[in-house]
Design a protein around this motif. Structure first.
Motif, PDB file in Angstrom:
ATOM      1  N   THR A  94       1.137 -14.711   0.711  1.00  0.00           N
ATOM      2  CA  THR A  94      -0.301 -14.992   0.718  1.00  0.00           C
ATOM      3  C   THR A  94      -1.051 -13.978   1.565  1.00  0.00           C
ATOM      4  OG1 THR A  94       0.086 -17.350   0.401  1.00  0.00           O
ATOM      5  CG2 THR A  94      -2.058 -16.707   1.269  1.00  0.00           C
ATOM      6  N   ARG A  95      -0.521 -13.676   2.740  1.00  0.00           N
ATOM      7  CA  ARG A  95      -1.179 -12.720   3.634  1.00  0.00           C
ATOM      8  C   ARG A  95      -1.064 -11.300   3.089  1.00  0.00           C
ATOM      9  NH1 ARG A  95      -2.805 -14.517   8.532  1.00  0.00           N
ATOM     10  NH2 ARG A  95      -2.541 -12.494   9.530  1.00  0.00           N
ATOM     11  N   ARG A  96       0.027 -10.989   2.425  1.00  0.00           N
ATOM     12  CA  ARG A  96       0.177  -9.661   1.817  1.00  0.00           C
ATOM     13  C   ARG A  96      -0.898  -9.435   0.751  1.00  0.00           C
ATOM     14  NH1 ARG A  96       6.046  -7.611   1.910  1.00  0.00           N
ATOM     15  NH2 ARG A  96       6.947  -8.791   3.606  1.00  0.00           N
ATOM     16  N   LEU A  97      -1.056 -10.427  -0.101  1.00  0.00           N
ATOM     17  CA  LEU A  97      -2.043 -10.299  -1.174  1.00  0.00           C
ATOM     18  C   LEU A  97      -3.461 -10.243  -0.601  1.00  0.00           C
ATOM     19  CD1 LEU A  97      -0.510 -12.770  -3.800  1.00  0.00           C
ATOM     20  CD2 LEU A  97      -0.381 -10.264  -3.771  1.00  0.00           C
ATOM     21  N   ALA A  98      -3.719 -11.007   0.463  1.00  0.00           N
ATOM     22  CA  ALA A  98      -5.036 -10.971   1.094  1.00  0.00           C
ATOM     23  C   ALA A  98      -5.305  -9.596   1.703  1.00  0.00           C
ATOM     24  CB  ALA A  98      -5.137 -12.063   2.160  1.00  0.00           C
ATOM     25  N   LEU A  99      -4.283  -8.997   2.287  1.00  0.00           N
ATOM     26  CA  LEU A  99      -4.441  -7.667   2.882  1.00  0.00           C
ATOM     27  C   LEU A  99      -4.720  -6.625   1.802  1.00  0.00           C
ATOM     28  CD1 LEU A  99      -4.331  -5.941   5.446  1.00  0.00           C
ATOM     29  CD2 LEU A  99      -1.854  -5.762   5.130  1.00  0.00           C
ATOM     30  N   LEU A 100      -4.030  -6.739   0.678  1.00  0.00           N
ATOM     31  CA  LEU A 100      -4.276  -5.814  -0.431  1.00  0.00           C
ATOM     32  C   LEU A 100      -5.689  -5.984  -0.984  1.00  0.00           C
ATOM     33  CD1 LEU A 100      -0.836  -6.101  -2.257  1.00  0.00           C
ATOM     34  CD2 LEU A 100      -1.735  -4.061  -1.112  1.00  0.00           C
ATOM     35  N   ASP A 101      -6.161  -7.235  -1.056  1.00  0.00           N
ATOM     36  CA  ASP A 101      -7.536  -7.481  -1.514  1.00  0.00           C
ATOM     37  C   ASP A 101      -8.534  -6.827  -0.559  1.00  0.00           C
ATOM     38  OD1 ASP A 101      -6.694  -8.892  -3.710  1.00  0.00           O
ATOM     39  OD2 ASP A 101      -6.945 -10.867  -2.791  1.00  0.00           O
ATOM     40  N   TRP A 102      -8.284  -6.969   0.742  1.00  0.00           N
ATOM     41  CA  TRP A 102      -9.171  -6.363   1.748  1.00  0.00           C
ATOM     42  C   TRP A 102      -9.234  -4.847   1.564  1.00  0.00           C
ATOM     43  CZ3 TRP A 102      -7.363  -2.825   5.390  1.00  0.00           C
ATOM     44  CH2 TRP A 102      -8.306  -2.396   6.337  1.00  0.00           C
ATOM     45  N   ARG A 105     -11.039   1.125   8.370  1.00  0.00           N
ATOM     46  CA  ARG A 105     -10.672   2.083   7.327  1.00  0.00           C
ATOM     47  C   ARG A 105      -9.179   2.112   7.077  1.00  0.00           C
ATOM     48  NH1 ARG A 105     -13.240   7.806   8.472  1.00  0.00           N
ATOM     49  NH2 ARG A 105     -12.359   8.122   6.398  1.00  0.00           N
ATOM     50  N   LEU A 106      -8.403   1.654   8.032  1.00  0.00           N
ATOM     51  CA  LEU A 106      -6.945   1.689   7.875  1.00  0.00           C
ATOM     52  C   LEU A 106      -6.300   0.566   8.663  1.00  0.00           C
ATOM     53  CD1 LEU A 106      -4.575   4.677   7.771  1.00  0.00           C
ATOM     54  CD2 LEU A 106      -4.176   2.943   9.522  1.00  0.00           C
ATOM     55  N   ALA A 107      -5.315  -0.078   8.084  1.00  0.00           N
ATOM     56  CA  ALA A 107      -4.524  -1.096   8.772  1.00  0.00           C
ATOM     57  C   ALA A 107      -3.070  -0.635   8.797  1.00  0.00           C
ATOM     58  CB  ALA A 107      -4.637  -2.440   8.055  1.00  0.00           C
ATOM     59  N   ALA A 108      -2.475  -0.621   9.979  1.00  0.00           N
ATOM     60  CA  ALA A 108      -1.062  -0.260  10.126  1.00  0.00           C
ATOM     61  C   ALA A 108      -0.267  -1.542  10.326  1.00  0.00           C
ATOM     62  CB  ALA A 108      -0.874   0.677  11.316  1.00  0.00           C
ATOM     63  N   LEU A 155       3.436  -4.188  -4.607  1.00  0.00           N
ATOM     64  CA  LEU A 155       2.443  -5.153  -5.075  1.00  0.00           C
ATOM     65  C   LEU A 155       1.076  -4.511  -5.295  1.00  0.00           C
ATOM     66  CD1 LEU A 155       3.273  -8.045  -2.563  1.00  0.00           C
ATOM     67  CD2 LEU A 155       3.923  -7.954  -4.977  1.00  0.00           C
ATOM     68  N   ASP A 156       0.921  -3.293  -4.815  1.00  0.00           N
ATOM     69  CA  ASP A 156      -0.373  -2.606  -4.814  1.00  0.00           C
ATOM     70  C   ASP A 156      -0.719  -2.096  -6.215  1.00  0.00           C
ATOM     71  OD1 ASP A 156      -2.650  -1.219  -4.075  1.00  0.00           O
ATOM     72  OD2 ASP A 156      -1.543   0.530  -3.352  1.00  0.00           O
ATOM     73  N   THR A 157      -1.835  -2.540  -6.748  1.00  0.00           N
ATOM     74  CA  THR A 157      -2.286  -2.082  -8.068  1.00  0.00           C
ATOM     75  C   THR A 157      -3.503  -1.164  -7.966  1.00  0.00           C
ATOM     76  OG1 THR A 157      -3.687  -4.054  -8.329  1.00  0.00           O
ATOM     77  CG2 THR A 157      -1.435  -4.163  -9.214  1.00  0.00           C
ATOM     78  N   ALA A 158      -4.001  -0.971  -6.735  1.00  0.00           N
ATOM     79  CA  ALA A 158      -5.215  -0.171  -6.557  1.00  0.00           C
ATOM     80  C   ALA A 158      -4.947   1.160  -5.868  1.00  0.00           C
ATOM     81  CB  ALA A 158      -6.245  -0.973  -5.756  1.00  0.00           C
ATOM     82  N   GLY A 159      -3.696   1.439  -5.557  1.00  0.00           N
ATOM     83  CA  GLY A 159      -3.369   2.701  -4.919  1.00  0.00           C
ATOM     84  C   GLY A 159      -3.911   2.837  -3.513  1.00  0.00           C
ATOM     85  N   ARG A 198      -8.611  -3.056  -1.097  1.00  0.00           N
ATOM     86  CA  ARG A 198      -9.270  -2.697  -2.359  1.00  0.00           C
ATOM     87  C   ARG A 198     -10.786  -2.853  -2.248  1.00  0.00           C
ATOM     88  NH1 ARG A 198      -7.226  -6.295  -5.158  1.00  0.00           N
ATOM     89  NH2 ARG A 198      -9.015  -7.699  -5.287  1.00  0.00           N
ATOM     90  N   GLU A 199     -11.228  -3.961  -1.633  1.00  0.00           N
ATOM     91  CA  GLU A 199     -12.664  -4.219  -1.527  1.00  0.00           C
ATOM     92  C   GLU A 199     -13.352  -3.239  -0.583  1.00  0.00           C
ATOM     93  OE1 GLU A 199     -12.746  -8.252  -0.273  1.00  0.00           O
ATOM     94  OE2 GLU A 199     -12.042  -9.032  -2.214  1.00  0.00           O
ATOM     95  N   ARG A 200     -12.668  -2.833   0.491  1.00  0.00           N
ATOM     96  CA  ARG A 200     -13.265  -1.954   1.492  1.00  0.00           C
ATOM     97  C   ARG A 200     -13.030  -0.472   1.208  1.00  0.00           C
ATOM     98  NH1 ARG A 200     -14.119  -4.549   6.503  1.00  0.00           N
ATOM     99  NH2 ARG A 200     -14.760  -6.691   6.067  1.00  0.00           N
ATOM    100  N   GLY A 201     -12.171  -0.179   0.256  1.00  0.00           N
ATOM    101  CA  GLY A 201     -11.778   1.207   0.051  1.00  0.00           C
ATOM    102  C   GLY A 201     -10.973   1.721   1.231  1.00  0.00           C
TER     103      GLY A 201
END
Length: 241
Positions: free
Chosen positions: A20-28, A1-4, A58-62, A30-33
């Motif tokens: 690349t890893r930053r964008l992958a973390l943001l995707d994770w 539920r949370l990554a620090a 870089l976050d577009t999903a808040g 967004r997909e998991r809420g």
């Protein structure tokens, strides 16, 4: 539920998370809420290359909760930090802040707000960045000159400390003790290791890395040269033992 995470400058190794890893973390997230807690404690001190975008930028999903501090840039005694949070979290965070402490230091916040608005903070950080870069370069040069074959200093080009990888056979805790006996304060990397140094967290084979954390920010070049000379003698002593 949370990554620090601390993507701008991981402690203690000084690694910077790739785009690349930053964008992958943001995707994770967004997909998991899920939420990402971004601890950005000293990214102002980057000495090479272009500034790196924070996850929050870089976050577009808040999904990012961004934590910053003035402890590294101004003074720990101020005890002032800040949050940049998604709108839906403002109300619960305000409530949590009020429950933790009802009387934050309003005078210090007002002075700091003026300090920021009038451009003094940006000028201060630029000046300190140049000063710290000079000290880091001095540390690397002196270590190469005096500690060749005993320790190799590396830096990710950011932060307020560098890492000194020790030669094979040198134990970082014994090296730190020998340095302390000569009036030089360093921290062994092994103090920050979870689990068995030789076996890894789950008993899996992991290479041992003996290294020293070397703080340079509060030390001027003459003192750095003296400290590295003492450290080199300590490392020679540790190797002899």
């Amino acid at each position: 539920r949370l990554a620090a995470v601390s993507p701008s400058h991981q402690f203690p190794l000084g690694v910077t998370m790739s785009l690349t890893r930053r964008l992958a973390l943001l995707d994770w997230a967004r997909e998991r809420g899920a939420w990402i807690l971004e601890d950005d404690y000293d990214s102002e001190y980057r000495y090479a290359g272009r500034p790196i975008s924070a996850l929050q930028g870089l976050d577009t999903a808040g999904r990012v909760i961004y934590i910053g501090t003035f402890s590294k840039t101004l003074a720990p005694a101020l005890r002032l930090g800040f949050l940049v949070i998604p709108e839906e979290l403002v109300e619960p965070f305000v409530a949590a802040r009020g429950a933790a402490e009802q009387y934050p230091p309003s005078l210090e916040q007002a002075v700091l707000a003026d300090f920021l608005a009038e451009g003094h903070f940006a000028r201060h950080v630029r000046r300190m960045r140049g000063l710290y870069q000079e000290r880091l370069e001095c540390l690397i040069e002196e270590a190469e000159r005096r500690c060749g074959g005993l320790m190799r200093v590396t830096s990710g080009g950011t932060g307020l400390h560098a890492l000194g990888d020790l030669a094979p056979g040198l134990d970082d805790q014994k090296a730190a003790a020998a340095a302390a006996a000569r009036g030089v304060e360093v921290s062994p990397l092994s103090l920050y290791c979870l689990g068995d140094l030789d076996g890894g967290l789950d008993g899996r084979e992991a290479p041992r890395r003996d290294a020293l954390l070397l703080g340079f920010a509060p030390v001027d070049p003459p003192a750095i040269r003296d400290g590295v000379a003492r450290l080199a003698a300590a490392l020679e002593e540790a190797r002899a033992r």
